[in-house]
Motif scaffolding. Structure first.
Motif, short mmCIF file in Angstrom:
data_model
loop_
_atom_site.label_atom_id
_atom_site.label_comp_id
_atom_site.label_asym_id
_atom_site.label_seq_id
_atom_site.Cartn_x
_atom_site.Cartn_y
_atom_site.Cartn_z
N GLY A 10 5.13 -10.73 15.18
CA GLY A 10 5.89 -10.23 16.32
C GLY A 10 6.25 -11.31 17.30
O GLY A 10 7.40 -11.39 17.77
N ILE A 11 5.30 -12.16 17.62
CA ILE A 11 5.57 -13.26 18.55
C ILE A 11 6.58 -14.23 17.94
O ILE A 11 7.49 -14.71 18.62
N THR A 12 6.45 -14.51 16.65
CA THR A 12 7.40 -15.39 15.97
C THR A 12 8.81 -14.83 16.02
O THR A 12 9.77 -15.57 16.25
N THR A 13 8.96 -13.53 15.82
CA THR A 13 10.27 -12.90 15.87
C THR A 13 10.89 -13.03 17.26
O THR A 13 12.08 -13.34 17.40
N ILE A 14 10.10 -12.82 18.30
CA ILE A 14 10.60 -12.91 19.67
C ILE A 14 10.99 -14.35 20.01
O ILE A 14 12.06 -14.60 20.57
N VAL A 68 15.38 -19.10 20.39
CA VAL A 68 15.84 -20.45 20.03
C VAL A 68 16.98 -20.43 19.01
O VAL A 68 17.25 -21.43 18.37
N GLY A 69 17.63 -19.28 18.86
CA GLY A 69 18.80 -19.19 17.98
C GLY A 69 18.50 -19.03 16.51
O GLY A 69 19.32 -19.36 15.67
N VAL A 81 8.28 -13.05 1.81
CA VAL A 81 7.58 -13.90 2.78
C VAL A 81 8.52 -14.17 3.95
O VAL A 81 9.65 -14.61 3.75
N PRO A 82 8.10 -13.91 5.19
CA PRO A 82 8.97 -14.17 6.33
C PRO A 82 9.30 -15.67 6.49
O PRO A 82 8.40 -16.50 6.43
N VAL A 83 10.58 -15.95 6.69
CA VAL A 83 11.05 -17.33 6.84
C VAL A 83 12.02 -17.38 8.01
O VAL A 83 12.83 -16.46 8.19
N LEU A 84 11.95 -18.43 8.83
CA LEU A 84 12.91 -18.61 9.92
C LEU A 84 14.20 -19.20 9.37
O LEU A 84 14.19 -20.20 8.65
N VAL A 85 15.33 -18.56 9.71
CA VAL A 85 16.64 -19.04 9.29
C VAL A 85 17.56 -19.05 10.50
O VAL A 85 17.31 -18.36 11.50
N ASP A 86 18.65 -19.82 10.41
CA ASP A 86 19.63 -19.85 11.50
C ASP A 86 20.39 -18.54 11.55
O ASP A 86 20.65 -17.91 10.51
#
Length: 99
Positions: free
Chosen positions: A73-77, A82-83, A92-97
């Motif tokens: 949850g914190i990662t999503t927020i 940060v765009g 698996v959750p991954v950060l994408v642009d």
């Protein structure tokens, strides 16, 4: 009438996620506390039996799930700030642009 259907469809999704995260994580935490009492035994239990190692293991697993949910949850927020966004495309959750 189509707008009302779309609004209600979105409302149900928000309600479901709210119940899972708003009530689900605290309920899971309470289960972890119960497992911890089962693992401790003695005065932590009504029956005053000896502690069970499986209780401690269960508590660790449940607390890890709760911490994982909070971290996600914190990662999503933070990612939204940060765009970026969190993608669950490959489970698996991954950060994408953001596009």
């Amino acid at each position: 009438m189509n707008n009302v259907t779309l609004a209600l469809e979105g409302a149900w999704k928000v309600l479901t996620v709210g119940l899972l995260l708003g009530a689900g994580l605290p309920a899971l935490f309470a289960v972890g506390i119960r497992w911890l009492a089962y693992g401790a035994g003695g005065d932590a239990e009504v029956s005053h039996e000896r502690g069970h190692p499986i209780g401690k293991l269960g508590a660790v697993i449940v607390f890890a799930l709760v911490l994982g949910g909070v971290a996600l949850g914190i990662t999503t927020i933070v990612a939204a700030g940060v765009g970026k966004k969190v993608s669950y495309e490959h489970i698996v959750p991954v950060l994408v642009d953001k596009h």
